[in-house]
Design a protein around this motif. Structure first.
Motif, mmCIF file in Angstrom:
data_model
loop_
_atom_site.group_PDB
_atom_site.id
_atom_site.type_symbol
_atom_site.label_atom_id
_atom_site.label_comp_id
_atom_site.label_asym_id
_atom_site.label_seq_id
_atom_site.Cartn_x
_atom_site.Cartn_y
_atom_site.Cartn_z
ATOM 1 N N PRO A 495 0.725 -1.339 -0.197
ATOM 2 C CA PRO A 495 -0.061 0.082 -0.051
ATOM 3 C C PRO A 495 0.903 1.397 -0.054
ATOM 4 C CG PRO A 495 -1.143 -1.584 1.568
ATOM 5 C CD PRO A 495 0.571 -2.079 1.118
ATOM 6 N N PHE A 496 2.082 1.259 0.843
ATOM 7 C CA PHE A 496 2.489 2.522 0.837
ATOM 8 C C PHE A 496 3.554 2.869 -0.380
ATOM 9 C CE2 PHE A 496 5.906 -0.483 2.528
ATOM 10 C CZ PHE A 496 6.911 -0.125 1.970
ATOM 11 N N LEU A 497 3.539 2.016 -1.583
ATOM 12 C CA LEU A 497 4.289 2.449 -2.552
ATOM 13 C C LEU A 497 3.305 3.014 -3.694
ATOM 14 C CD1 LEU A 497 6.561 -0.747 -2.853
ATOM 15 C CD2 LEU A 497 6.978 1.695 -1.980
ATOM 16 N N GLY A 601 12.133 -10.238 5.092
ATOM 17 C CA GLY A 601 10.987 -10.650 6.157
ATOM 18 C C GLY A 601 10.171 -9.686 6.379
ATOM 19 N N CYS A 602 10.527 -8.278 6.499
ATOM 20 C CA CYS A 602 9.645 -7.294 7.113
ATOM 21 C C CYS A 602 8.542 -6.855 5.959
ATOM 22 C CB CYS A 602 10.543 -5.908 7.479
ATOM 23 S SG CYS A 602 11.592 -6.287 9.145
ATOM 24 N N ILE A 603 9.087 -6.797 4.827
ATOM 25 C CA ILE A 603 8.159 -6.534 3.515
ATOM 26 C C ILE A 603 7.355 -7.758 3.297
ATOM 27 C CG2 ILE A 603 8.223 -6.165 1.184
ATOM 28 C CD1 ILE A 603 11.008 -4.973 1.206
ATOM 29 N N TYR A 604 7.602 -8.893 3.513
ATOM 30 C CA TYR A 604 6.732 -10.010 3.452
ATOM 31 C C TYR A 604 5.721 -9.938 4.520
ATOM 32 C CZ TYR A 604 5.123 -14.918 3.565
ATOM 33 O OH TYR A 604 4.406 -15.814 3.747
ATOM 34 N N ILE A 607 3.139 -7.156 3.863
ATOM 35 C CA ILE A 607 2.389 -7.502 2.706
ATOM 36 C C ILE A 607 1.199 -8.340 3.352
ATOM 37 C CG2 ILE A 607 2.076 -8.408 0.521
ATOM 38 C CD1 ILE A 607 4.960 -7.464 -0.180
ATOM 39 N N GLU A 608 1.709 -9.494 4.073
ATOM 40 C CA GLU A 608 0.905 -10.321 4.590
ATOM 41 C C GLU A 608 -0.556 -9.695 5.565
ATOM 42 O OE1 GLU A 608 1.193 -14.556 7.069
ATOM 43 O OE2 GLU A 608 2.539 -13.246 7.267
ATOM 44 N N TYR A 609 -0.068 -8.761 6.365
ATOM 45 C CA TYR A 609 -1.094 -8.253 7.202
ATOM 46 C C TYR A 609 -1.638 -6.789 6.448
ATOM 47 C CZ TYR A 609 0.538 -11.200 10.880
ATOM 48 O OH TYR A 609 0.833 -12.012 11.955
ATOM 49 N N ARG A 610 -0.861 -6.058 5.772
ATOM 50 C CA ARG A 610 -1.416 -4.945 5.214
ATOM 51 C C ARG A 610 -1.894 -4.814 3.783
ATOM 52 N NH1 ARG A 610 -1.007 -0.415 8.417
ATOM 53 N NH2 ARG A 610 -2.345 0.648 6.538
#
Length: 1077
Positions: A495-497, A601-604, A607-610
């Motif tokens: 979303p933030f991109l 991992g943080c990006i994953y 994306i999984e939650y938001r």
């Protein structure tokens, strides 16, 4: 209707012309009569295309590249009519092979290859090149399998990974690939500036200043129009090819005539050839010995008697050829590595005299190691030279046959570059002196590129070729990276991109280009090609790792859609490539590897939650399906052990009680499963839309309550059968539910429909028959939602052992934040002949072995006399059962008769109390209790009387047999006349009726136990009770069943009277808690 025409109903019910020859036009021919010889499938053709039209669309399918050509056409045709886009015509050689060759061969070959060979030696350099090239070759094989498994839209590696591994992995790896491409641009720009800088003095600051200027200029070029970059691409490629040819030509020339590039040595130390022109201390001019410029660099003056550096005085100056030639035998000296720390002198293996003081050596014009060199660092620096294998797949939209061109072109390009790199390792080691190989910046040969000294006809060929090669690679990175970011942003998974998905009117990714330039500038500010190279190595290696993983996963899952045209792949090769990528990441730099994995991992997780939910048929979903299938089959092999028991809820959700979802979430501290069930009355064909709408509503409610699980909506002819179907069929295999959660029917007494009571009790009966645990929550709407409860207690009244569920429930609740501050209290009941002290000790020991912390209290309930209130309450219920069975009176008559029965029963009880008919059964306290509860009993009786009166009025309105020639009045008169004597006799029999002693005892136990529970647990946050069993009589007269049902509800209601939150628990017949580990 005209002759020769008819109306033929299609799937939408609209009449269509059946003859194509009468009143027909060409337009009609194309719209109405397509496929008239397929009338059998007319309804299907309304929603599904015919095969002929489908094939026509597929044949005319065109796919452009990921934005470059569209942007060019938009720039050229702006304000004019857009030209027809031609089908892509690029073949394997032009479209894949040459772009891959240009991207793979680059800055590392020209600026660092000789230094790697000199530092690591020929053997270890050979190993480094082999590992990296093997990694890219295995990745190319996996990529070829994925790329040939259907049409690859423009998007290249990001598309392949995201559609194979899902949006989470795709977004994470796509952003890593974007960062790698961006840092590659920084590396190419640093390489460009390094080529321009003749001197290495103040190199870092020069790199930052010139690098920023170069980045600004390149960004402006990309912003103005990519068409200029594309037009120069052929020039850049020609520079690379000419530079490679110049190197091989120079190697061949060294066999006959080695080039003259002398290297000056002081003792065994290599000198920087910047401040002097002659490699000698003194020279004779006109028979006079004079000092040279070299002398003044080591001595305090030009005089012969001046004070000089000790090492300079002790050792002679010698000059050797930097390029001795292919036949010189120098290959044996360069076979082994020469690692060292930063600041170490570059020395040749010849004898020399050591000086006693070496503190000033670093200030003298010696060639030094600028960084600490070791094997793993060289791997990280070299790996970027083998990247660029995705250039062909990124151009998939421009290829005539992408499924054929991508595998062949990419693998041939990797094979070609592998041969070039391996041959360069051997040839550099065989032709160039070792000290010159380790001279990274060519200081010993007056700042020339070391590889340039080998080339033919001139070093300027390499300088110009490498300069334009680095410029072109930098421009391509600044062109490709923003479009990759734009593709990720437009997918909507991060979303933030989203802001970076926008650009100029022609689609040019302006904002993405700006972000790319900022990130690239951060790499330039590092100002060291050797420090930037391992960073981008991490991101590329992670991308290649997931390409291999995607191929291996799809191959092992054997999904029906996995049908690659490229057949020369195997899951073992993909796993080998994946393992090699992971090993190279940690070999190059373990801390960079951890940082890259942390970023991914943080990006994953983000994306999984938001991120947006995307269903791309990816392999991770297929893996989940296979894992679920395997786990279900394993679970079915044997029943689960007590230690593995989990709550697998099947919950009957009502819109009146949404708090059931919250309570389910709080109970699932054991990580169980919830199946939320709902029943709609009707048929599925008529209510399928309502069922889907109800399913979406339940899912929304589950999301709002943060309940993880599934929903199951059943359409049935009635609610009773629907609940039965849910209990029997919900779940799958070993994941069938083992517990049912329901809400207590609080207003059952006021209900005019007695079948609702029967539905509840029959659900309890079926749950018991299915050996499933049952939880019934009273006042569930008052249960806590998300607010945390203050300190209090959860009271367990353990009357009957049902597998330990009563003791497990409070423990699970305490794991949730809502109930965390609540303490557990366990009460058990002791009879007259029980040792309550010993019971308490045994229970405490049992709880100790169960590892449960709880207060224990044993409540003594002695045998007591049955009160008149209990006796009357039971008697009224049984009299109603008999009355409803035998009497069919009008509503007013029935109420009058029931009232007389109640009055007679009360007077009978009073006479028995006064005459002592029960001996010592009733004392003064019970008599007062009887008087106090008279009105309540009457109230309960009157309400139930009214409900049953309504029921019987309904049955009276539909007689069993009616002769069709009778009038209604005749039939009613005849019926009342025939049954009046038997009815009056039945009424008289009810006066002498006595209640069932078993029912009296049950009611007595409920009242007495309720008094004790209210006394001890009225202030508890939650009270857990054993649920009394349902009536066992499942057949017989309907009125009798209804009364037994009502009696069961009455007993349970009395048991819970005066308590706010109550959870009735009935075990499923198996142990759910154990003392063993």
């Amino acid at each position: 209707m005209e002759p020769g025409s008819s109306s033929c109903p299609r799937g939408d019910g609209n009449p269509r012309e059946s003859s194509p020859f009468i009143n027909n036009t060409d337009d009609d021919k194309g719209t109405l009569y397509d496929g008239k010889n397929m009338a059998l499938f007319e309804e299907e053709m309304d929603s599904n295309p015919m095969v002929s039209s489908l094939l026509s669309k597929l044949a005319n399918y065109t796919n452009l590249t990921q934005g470059v050509r569209e942007h060019e056409e938009a720039d050229e045709d702006e304000g004019a009519k857009k030209q027809t886009v031609k089908s892509p015509q690029m073949g394997t050689f032009i479209g894949v092979y040459l772009p891959c060759l240009q991207n793979i061969l680059g800055v590392i070959l020209f600026l660092r290859m000789t230094w790697i060979v000199g530092t690591a030696g020929i053997l270890e350099s050979f190993i480094i090149v082999s590992m990296c090239c093997s990694c890219t070759m295995l990745t190319a094989i996996s990529m070829s399998a994925i790329a040939t498994n259907g049409v690859v839209p423009a998007g290249g590696s990001y598309y392949m990974i995201s559609r194979s591994l899902g949006p989470e992995f795709g977004g994470a790896v796509g952003l890593c690939f974007y960062l790698g491409t961006t840092f590659a641009g920084a590396m190419y720009i640093l390489g460009t500036i390094e080529i321009l800088l003749v001197s290495a003095d103040a190199l870092l600051n020069n790199m930052r200043v010139y690098g920023t200027c170069c980045l600004t200029l390149m960004s402006l070029v990309v912003f103005v129009g990519v068409k200029y970059v594309n037009k120069l691409a052929l020039v850049f490629l020609a520079c690379v090819v000419l530079s490679i040819l110049a190197i091989y030509a120079g190697v061949i020339k060294t066999i006959f005539e080695p080039p003259v590039f002398p290297v000056c040595l002081l003792g065994n130390r290599t000198l920087q050839n910047h401040g002097f022109d002659k490699c000698m201390k003194t020279e004779i001019i006109d028979n006079v010995t004079v000092t040279t410029k070299l002398w003044s660099l080591f001595c305090k003056g030009p005089e012969l008697n001046a004070s000089c550096n000790e090492y300079f005085s002790l050792n002679n100056v010698t000059e050797i050829q930097g390029i001795p030639g292919l036949t010189s035998g120098v290959i044996s000296e360069n076979m082994w590595g020469s690692y060292g720390p930063a600041g170490m002198l570059v020395e040749k293996a010849v004898p020399s005299v050591r000086a006693s003081d070496a503190s000033q050596d670093k200030h003298l014009p010696y060639v030094l190691n600028d960084i600490t060199a070791f094997f793993t660092l060289l791997v990280g620096i070299y790996f970027p030279s083998v990247t660029g294998i995705m250039a062909g797949s990124n151009r998939s939209g421009d290829l005539r046959d992408a499924q054929r061109s991508i595998p062949i072109g990419t693998i041939l390009a990797i094979a070609t570059t592998t041969v070039i790199y391996l041959s360069c390792v051997v040839l550099f080691g065989a032709c160039i002196e070792g000290v010159l190989l380790r001279d990274k910046f060519g200081d010993s040969v007056k700042g020339n590129l070391v590889i340039g000294t080998l080339s033919w006809p001139s070093p300027w060929v390499i300088v110009i070729g490498s300069f334009f090669s680095c410029c072109g690679a930098g421009l391509q990175s600044l062109t490709g990276a923003p479009r990759l970011l734009q593709a990720i942003a437009r997918d909507g998974i991060v979303p933030f991109l989203e802001v970076f998905g926008h650009g100029k009117a022609n689609g040019e990714p302006t904002w993405a280009l700006l972000l790319t330039a900022v990130i690239c500038e951060s790499g330039i500010l590092i100002a060291s090609l050797d420090a930037v190279a391992p960073i981008l190595s991490m991101f590329f290696l992670m991308c290649y790792l997931f390409v291999n993983l995607a191929c291996a996963l799809q191959t092992l899952l054997r999904t029906p859609n996995w049908r690659p045209r490229f057949k020369y792949y195997h899951w073992a090769l993909s796993f080998l490539g994946m393992s090699l990528c992971l090993a190279l990441m940690f070999i190059s730099s373990w801390y960079y590897a951890l940082v890259a994995m942390l970023i991914a991992g943080c990006i994953y997780k983000y994306i999984e939650y938001r991120g947006a939910e995307k269903e791309w048929g990816d392999g991770i979903r297929g893996l989940s399906l296979n894992a679920a299938r395997y786990a279900l089959i394993r679970l079915e092999e044997a029943p689960p052990h007590t230690k593995n028991w989990r709550f697998l809820f099947q919950m009957n959700l009502s819109v009146k009680h949404p708090r059931l979802l919250s309570f389910t979430t709080q109970l699932k501290a054991g990580k169980g499963l919830t199946i939320v069930g709902s029943v709609l009355e009707g048929t599925f064909l008529s209510r399928d839309t309502d069922a889907k709408r109800a399913e979406q509503s339940i899912k929304s409610a589950m999301a709002a309550e943060k309940t993880k699980g599934f929903c199951h909506v059943v359409v049935s002819s009635n609610l009773r059968d629907g609940f039965s179907h849910l209990i029997q069929s919900a779940g799958l295999g070993g994941m069938k539910h083992n517990s049912v959660l329901m809400a207590w029917p609080t207003n059952w007494r006021q209900s005019n429909d007695p079948h609702s009571w029967r539905n509840f009790i029959e659900t309890v009966q079926e749950t018991t028959a299915a050996h499933q645990a049952l939880l019934v929550a009273k006042n569930v709407d008052s249960f806590p939602h998300q607010e945390r409860l203050a300190e209090g207690t959860i009271d367990v009244w353990w009357i009957v052992h049902d597998g330990g569920l009563l003791m497990l429930l409070p423990f699970l609740l305490q794991q949730h934040k809502v109930w965390r501050k609540c303490k557990m209290r366990i009460f058990t009941v002791a009879q007259l002949d029980d040792n309550s002290i010993q019971m308490k000790k045994d229970l405490q020991m049992f709880l100790y072995h169960l590892r449960l912390n709880a207060e224990v209290e044993v409540v003594e309930m002695h045998d007591s006399d049955i009160s008149a209130f209990t006796y009357e309450k039971t008697l009224v219920m049984e009299q109603r059962s008999q009355m409803l069975k035998q009497m069919q009176l009008s509503r007013t008559e029935r109420e009058r008769e029931i009232q007389s029965i109640t009055d007679e029963s009360r007077s009978s009880i009073r006479r028995k109390n006064q005459s002592g008919a029960h001996g010592s059964a009733v004392n003064n306290q019970n008599a007062r209790l009887d008087d106090d509860k008279q009105d309540e009993a009457q109230l309960i009786h009157d309400r139930n009387t009214a409900s049953h009166a309504a029921l019987n009025d309904k049955t009276d309105a539909t007689p069993e047999r009616v002769h069709m020639t009778w009038t209604k009045d005749k039939f009613c008169t005849e019926r009342n006349r025939n049954r009046e004597p038997s009815a009056n006799m039945a009424v008289r029999d009810l006066f002498s009726m006595k209640p069932n002693q078993s029912n009296v005892r049950c009611m007595h136990t409920a009242i007495k136990l309720n008094e004790v529970v209210v006394n001890k647990s009225q202030g508890a946050h939650l009270v857990l009770l054993n649920m009394p069993g349902p009536p066992k009589n499942r057949g017989g007269d309907e009125n009798c069943i209804l009364t037994l049902t009502e009696l069961t509800l009455m007993k349970t209601d009395v048991l819970m009277e005066g308590l706010n939150r109550v959870l009735l628990v009935r075990g499923g017949g198996r142990e759910v808690i154990t003392i063993y580990s």
